[in-house]
Design a protein around this motif. Sequence first.
Motif, short mmCIF file in Angstrom:
data_model
loop_
_atom_site.label_atom_id
_atom_site.label_comp_id
_atom_site.label_asym_id
_atom_site.label_seq_id
_atom_site.Cartn_x
_atom_site.Cartn_y
_atom_site.Cartn_z
N ILE A 154 -41.79 18.05 -13.32
CA ILE A 154 -42.52 16.95 -12.70
C ILE A 154 -44.02 16.98 -12.99
CG2 ILE A 154 -40.81 16.75 -10.86
CD1 ILE A 154 -42.72 18.17 -8.99
N GLY A 155 -44.55 18.13 -13.39
CA GLY A 155 -45.97 18.23 -13.67
C GLY A 155 -46.80 18.11 -12.40
N GLU A 156 -48.12 18.09 -12.58
CA GLU A 156 -49.02 17.93 -11.44
C GLU A 156 -49.72 16.58 -11.45
OE1 GLU A 156 -51.75 21.15 -10.69
OE2 GLU A 156 -50.18 22.12 -9.47
N THR A 157 -49.84 15.97 -12.63
CA THR A 157 -50.48 14.66 -12.72
C THR A 157 -49.67 13.81 -13.69
OG1 THR A 157 -52.58 15.83 -12.45
CG2 THR A 157 -52.72 13.51 -12.98
N ALA A 158 -48.39 13.67 -13.38
CA ALA A 158 -47.48 12.90 -14.23
C ALA A 158 -46.59 12.06 -13.32
CB ALA A 158 -46.63 13.84 -15.08
N PHE A 159 -46.11 10.95 -13.88
CA PHE A 159 -45.20 10.09 -13.13
C PHE A 159 -43.86 10.11 -13.85
CE2 PHE A 159 -45.38 6.36 -10.04
CZ PHE A 159 -44.00 6.28 -9.91
N VAL A 160 -42.98 11.00 -13.41
CA VAL A 160 -41.64 11.15 -13.99
C VAL A 160 -40.65 10.53 -13.02
CG1 VAL A 160 -39.92 12.76 -14.89
CG2 VAL A 160 -42.35 13.28 -15.11
N TRP A 161 -39.94 9.51 -13.47
CA TRP A 161 -39.03 8.79 -12.59
C TRP A 161 -37.76 9.55 -12.27
CZ3 TRP A 161 -40.02 4.94 -9.50
CH2 TRP A 161 -41.04 4.03 -9.80
N CYS A 162 -37.30 10.42 -13.18
CA CYS A 162 -35.95 10.95 -13.03
C CYS A 162 -35.71 12.12 -13.98
CB CYS A 162 -34.93 9.85 -13.32
SG CYS A 162 -35.20 9.02 -14.92
N PRO A 163 -34.63 12.87 -13.77
CA PRO A 163 -34.33 13.99 -14.67
C PRO A 163 -34.08 13.58 -16.12
CG PRO A 163 -33.17 14.28 -12.59
CD PRO A 163 -33.75 12.89 -12.59
N GLU A 164 -33.81 12.31 -16.36
CA GLU A 164 -33.69 11.83 -17.74
C GLU A 164 -35.05 11.77 -18.44
OE1 GLU A 164 -30.18 10.19 -15.45
OE2 GLU A 164 -32.33 10.40 -15.09
N ASN A 165 -36.10 12.13 -17.69
CA ASN A 165 -37.46 12.23 -18.23
C ASN A 165 -38.07 10.88 -18.57
OD1 ASN A 165 -39.66 13.98 -18.74
ND2 ASN A 165 -39.28 13.92 -20.93
N LEU A 166 -37.64 9.81 -17.89
CA LEU A 166 -38.28 8.51 -18.05
C LEU A 166 -39.62 8.56 -17.33
CD1 LEU A 166 -37.95 5.55 -19.05
CD2 LEU A 166 -37.14 5.02 -16.73
N ARG A 167 -40.67 8.23 -18.06
CA ARG A 167 -42.03 8.32 -17.53
C ARG A 167 -42.65 6.93 -17.39
NH1 ARG A 167 -44.35 13.66 -18.08
NH2 ARG A 167 -42.63 15.07 -18.56
N GLU A 168 -43.46 6.80 -16.35
CA GLU A 168 -44.09 5.51 -16.10
C GLU A 168 -45.03 5.11 -17.23
OE1 GLU A 168 -45.15 1.89 -14.24
OE2 GLU A 168 -43.38 3.20 -14.17
N GLU A 184 -35.37 -7.60 -9.27
CA GLU A 184 -35.75 -8.12 -10.58
C GLU A 184 -35.07 -7.36 -11.72
OE1 GLU A 184 -40.07 -8.10 -10.64
OE2 GLU A 184 -40.04 -10.18 -9.91
N ASP A 185 -34.75 -6.09 -11.50
CA ASP A 185 -34.13 -5.32 -12.57
C ASP A 185 -33.45 -4.10 -11.96
OD1 ASP A 185 -33.35 -4.54 -15.10
OD2 ASP A 185 -35.35 -4.00 -15.80
N LEU A 186 -32.41 -3.63 -12.63
CA LEU A 186 -31.75 -2.37 -12.29
C LEU A 186 -31.71 -1.55 -13.57
CD1 LEU A 186 -30.11 -0.38 -10.62
CD2 LEU A 186 -28.07 -1.78 -11.04
N VAL A 187 -32.47 -0.47 -13.59
CA VAL A 187 -32.61 0.37 -14.77
C VAL A 187 -31.72 1.60 -14.61
CG1 VAL A 187 -34.22 1.67 -16.22
CG2 VAL A 187 -34.98 -0.42 -15.06
N GLU A 188 -30.88 1.84 -15.61
CA GLU A 188 -30.01 3.02 -15.65
C GLU A 188 -30.41 3.85 -16.88
OE1 GLU A 188 -25.78 1.50 -14.06
OE2 GLU A 188 -26.68 0.21 -15.60
N PRO A 189 -31.36 4.76 -16.72
CA PRO A 189 -31.90 5.47 -17.88
C PRO A 189 -30.81 6.25 -18.64
CG PRO A 189 -33.28 5.81 -15.95
CD PRO A 189 -32.02 5.17 -15.47
N GLU A 190 -30.81 6.10 -19.94
CA GLU A 190 -29.89 6.85 -20.77
C GLU A 190 -30.47 8.23 -21.07
OE1 GLU A 190 -28.11 4.82 -24.10
OE2 GLU A 190 -28.53 2.87 -23.19
N TRP A 191 -29.59 9.17 -21.30
CA TRP A 191 -30.04 10.53 -21.62
C TRP A 191 -30.68 10.53 -23.00
CZ3 TRP A 191 -30.16 14.32 -18.09
CH2 TRP A 191 -30.53 15.59 -18.52
N PRO A 192 -31.94 10.95 -23.11
CA PRO A 192 -32.61 10.86 -24.41
C PRO A 192 -32.15 11.93 -25.40
CG PRO A 192 -34.08 11.80 -22.78
CD PRO A 192 -32.83 11.42 -22.05
N GLU A 193 -32.11 11.56 -26.65
CA GLU A 193 -31.75 12.49 -27.71
C GLU A 193 -32.74 13.66 -27.74
OE1 GLU A 193 -29.08 13.71 -30.41
OE2 GLU A 193 -29.00 11.72 -29.45
N GLY A 194 -32.20 14.86 -27.84
CA GLY A 194 -33.05 16.04 -27.91
C GLY A 194 -33.51 16.59 -26.57
N HIS A 195 -33.17 15.93 -25.48
CA HIS A 195 -33.56 16.40 -24.14
C HIS A 195 -32.49 17.36 -23.63
CE1 HIS A 195 -35.44 16.46 -20.27
NE2 HIS A 195 -34.51 15.75 -19.66
#
Length: 282
Positions: free
Chosen positions: A53-67, A245-256
């Motif tokens: 999660i870091g200290e000054t980062a905006f990580v939405w989820c374990p899939e590592n989607l960042r704001e 307005e939207d429903l986002v289902e983050p996909e698991w990123p390649e290499g993560h």
Amino acid sequence: MHPARWSSMNAEEIVGTAGVARRAVSSAESERASRAWWDADADDYLDEHARDIGETAFVWCPENLREDDAQLLGAPDELRGKRVLEVGCGSAPCSRWLAAHGARPVGLDLSSSMLRHATAANRRAGIEVPLVQAGAEHLPFADASFDVACSAFGAIPFVAEPGLVMREVARVLRPGGRFVFAVNHPVRWVFPDDPGPAGLTVGQSYFDRTPYLEVDAHGAATYVEHHRTLGDRVRDVVGAGLVLEDLVEPEWPEGHERIWGQWSPLRGRLLPGTAIFVTRRP
């Protein structure tokens, strides 16, 4: 309990977890359990997930989607000067990210231990974020006092009445304000919390809303996590007068390859782990 003794115990030992039960849990009991659990588990949780999660980062989820990339709250220039409420901020890395991008965030969390970590991280980062200790079902803020609200796995999975949280957030948002929140994807409820092959076998009904409940020797809740179906979540949003307005289902990123609790490359490549709801107050 002496602080030195506390530090040598895990959260289950501190709160006295003795087993698992199946029953309904009220808002009051859920809040008591969550406050005690996160006070007890904050140190261990952050020791384990600090690099996630870091200290000054905006990580939405374990899939590592960042704001930074997703911009679900809007483009960076749109956030500048906006008053933002983070619901269930934990150690508040998302709020510090918001402040670094010119927003005026307030971090709210139930746990004093998490807020202690947030205060220390504020000092280390040189970023001052106001912090408020309160539950999400009763927000201690005036009507229409925020431009944006967000929650990255904070509070919502742990409250007995998430519809009330939606209504409270809608109340404190100004017209046109956006509320974006990330939770466990409801489909995950049917599978065991196992990142390996055992976590791919259905173990319970998707339609069973009985919460996952750990209890002490007297039967009192020590940890509670509540389940809502995808339809329930949508109805909670719409019932609060918000527009989905939207429903986002983050996909698991390649290499993560990072395993985070029940999240893993194995499961992530086969089924969604996170649902992010993008909503707006009309």
